[in-house]
Enzyme design. Sequence first.
Site, PDB file in Angstrom:
ATOM      1  N   SER A 265       0.813  -1.211   0.000  1.00 28.67           N
ATOM      2  CA  SER A 265       0.000   0.000   0.000  1.00 28.67           C
ATOM      3  C   SER A 265       0.850   1.265   0.000  1.00 28.67           C
ATOM      4  O   SER A 265       1.964   1.302   0.525  1.00 28.67           O
ATOM      5  CB  SER A 265      -0.906   0.005   1.238  1.00 28.67           C
TER       6      SER A 265
ATOM      7  N   GLN B 126       1.528   4.275   1.848  1.00 26.73           N
ATOM      8  CA  GLN B 126       1.337   4.363   3.296  1.00 26.73           C
ATOM      9  C   GLN B 126       2.320   5.336   3.915  1.00 26.73           C
ATOM     10  O   GLN B 126       3.275   5.799   3.288  1.00 26.73           O
ATOM     11  CB  GLN B 126       1.550   2.981   3.925  1.00 26.73           C
TER      12      GLN B 126
ATOM     13  N   HIS C  11       3.792   6.216   8.270  1.00 27.66           N
ATOM     14  CA  HIS C  11       3.718   5.827   9.686  1.00 27.66           C
ATOM     15  C   HIS C  11       3.672   7.087  10.539  1.00 27.66           C
ATOM     16  O   HIS C  11       4.438   8.030  10.309  1.00 27.66           O
ATOM     17  CB  HIS C  11       4.927   4.974  10.058  1.00 27.66           C
TER      18      HIS C  11
ATOM     19  N   LYS D  34       6.894   4.545  14.160  1.00 25.74           N
ATOM     20  CA  LYS D  34       7.440   3.409  13.433  1.00 25.74           C
ATOM     21  C   LYS D  34       8.452   3.858  12.376  1.00 25.74           C
ATOM     22  O   LYS D  34       8.269   3.616  11.185  1.00 25.74           O
ATOM     23  CB  LYS D  34       6.299   2.612  12.774  1.00 25.74           C
TER      24      LYS D  34
ATOM     25  N   GLU E 297      11.568   3.268  10.103  1.00 20.61           N
ATOM     26  CA  GLU E 297      11.972   1.949   9.623  1.00 20.61           C
ATOM     27  C   GLU E 297      13.071   2.063   8.575  1.00 20.61           C
ATOM     28  O   GLU E 297      13.338   3.139   8.020  1.00 20.61           O
ATOM     29  CB  GLU E 297      10.772   1.183   9.047  1.00 20.61           C
TER      30      GLU E 297
ATOM     31  N   HIS F 265       5.320   6.145   1.232  1.00 22.11           N
ATOM     32  CA  HIS F 265       6.167   5.133   0.596  1.00 22.11           C
ATOM     33  C   HIS F 265       5.343   3.896   0.275  1.00 22.11           C
ATOM     34  O   HIS F 265       4.241   3.705   0.807  1.00 22.11           O
ATOM     35  CB  HIS F 265       7.354   4.757   1.492  1.00 22.11           C
TER      36      HIS F 265
ATOM     37  N   ARG G 107      -2.860   3.846   5.611  1.00 25.52           N
ATOM     38  CA  ARG G 107      -2.854   3.468   4.189  1.00 25.52           C
ATOM     39  C   ARG G 107      -3.813   4.337   3.393  1.00 25.52           C
ATOM     40  O   ARG G 107      -4.841   4.785   3.916  1.00 25.52           O
ATOM     41  CB  ARG G 107      -3.255   2.003   4.026  1.00 25.52           C
TER      42      ARG G 107
ATOM     43  N   LYS H  20      -6.853  -3.412   2.113  1.00 24.23           N
ATOM     44  CA  LYS H  20      -7.025  -3.217   3.552  1.00 24.23           C
ATOM     45  C   LYS H  20      -7.691  -1.873   3.849  1.00 24.23           C
ATOM     46  O   LYS H  20      -7.922  -1.051   2.960  1.00 24.23           O
ATOM     47  CB  LYS H  20      -5.666  -3.297   4.259  1.00 24.23           C
TER      48      LYS H  20
END
Length: 442
Positions: free
Chosen positions: A130, A132, A134, A157, A159, A297, A316, A322
Amino acid sequence: MDSVGKKSMKNQNQRAGLIQRLRCSVQNYDWGKRGHDSQVARLSAFNSDSGINPEKSYAEFWMGTHESGPSFLIRNSDENNGFFPIGSEITSLKDWVSKNPNVLGEKVIQKWGSDLPFLFKVLSVGKALSIQAHPDKDLAKILHKLMPNVYKDANHKPEMALATTHFEALCGFINLKELKVVLDNVPEIEELVGSEEAKKVSGITDLDEEEKVKSALRSLFTHLMLASKEMITTVITKMKDRLHVESQARLLTEKEQLVLQLVKQYPTDVGVISAFFLNHVKLNPGEALYIGANEPHAYIFGECVECMATSDNVVRAGLTPKHMDVQTLCSMLSYKQGYPDILQGVAMGPYVTRYLPPFDEFEVDRCQLPQGESAEFPAVPGPSIFVVTFGEGIMYASNVQGDVITEGDVLFAPANIRIRITGASELQIYRAGVSSMFFQAS
């Protein structure tokens, strides 16, 4: 070495209370590679002594304490190794760490409490994830309180994805010059957002302040993402037909080719059009991409080792079946423009490369050992998780007798334990740990 000898060695470090073997969780999201094509499937099969379903998607292999994909300490069925009560088969890493917080180290406990601050993963991406972002810590707390069934924790989050194969992603917004070219060459965008929104961007110059640029981009992107499903479906069909016709007369750009690939995967999804707004990033094995809070991203294809703060919060807005929270995503993004930083890693010796993003929670080491060679991981004030992705070797913890490690093995090493690894064959192993920059600064 025979199987009895290997088994004896595998038990040595656990009995000494140094290294804990983990049985880890796998996520079978639809975008994962299928069957034996998936590195996640192969690692999970070795890790849990399970089979591989050739029709099933194997997307993520989780190593850590997050409740959405917990890891468990492995108890040997033939003996009590001192960490498990008689009759107990397994205990979760989270429970064990909470009962033995000293394994985290004093500085980690002071900062994050009695839990592992990072979550380690291996990803096998068969089709695009997706679009998305964070949330930062403040937004994560709000979202978790409002929708705990969707946003399952209150943590941020940040990452990092470290490519283990050729890896492609969309990440961050393209710069202003590139965006103007997109608006000129992709007429379907103006059809979706309206001419007034397009003019806000086309009228901006390099002399305008950054906030004006961000404001125009925010308005344009939000209008795009909130367009009606009917309009999106119509526009995607028109764009696909146009590109097919134009491909007979010219070579399509890489971004146009990517968009046509996304159309096949998500034929009526607004994420197909939004891909024009984002940087198309291609990583070679050994290159890493890090992503901070509120940055858009989407991973597209390939396999990687991923590390992040212990969270599963994802907002998302496209390329997914989802739950989508488009309004939240559009309002939370930073709208920074430009190509993301790519980490090449820093050599820590002849066989170990370290990837150190600007986050306290984690760093990742990549170790590639030829047969017969050794690498040392000095004792550090925080915990580590190791995953063997290829080959076989021997792991030594402090002065304890060596422990055989093979593909699919995942091992937890407490704070202040020196690790040495020798390759019995060519060996590839990754380590996640708390950022060394955090310890230097604290």
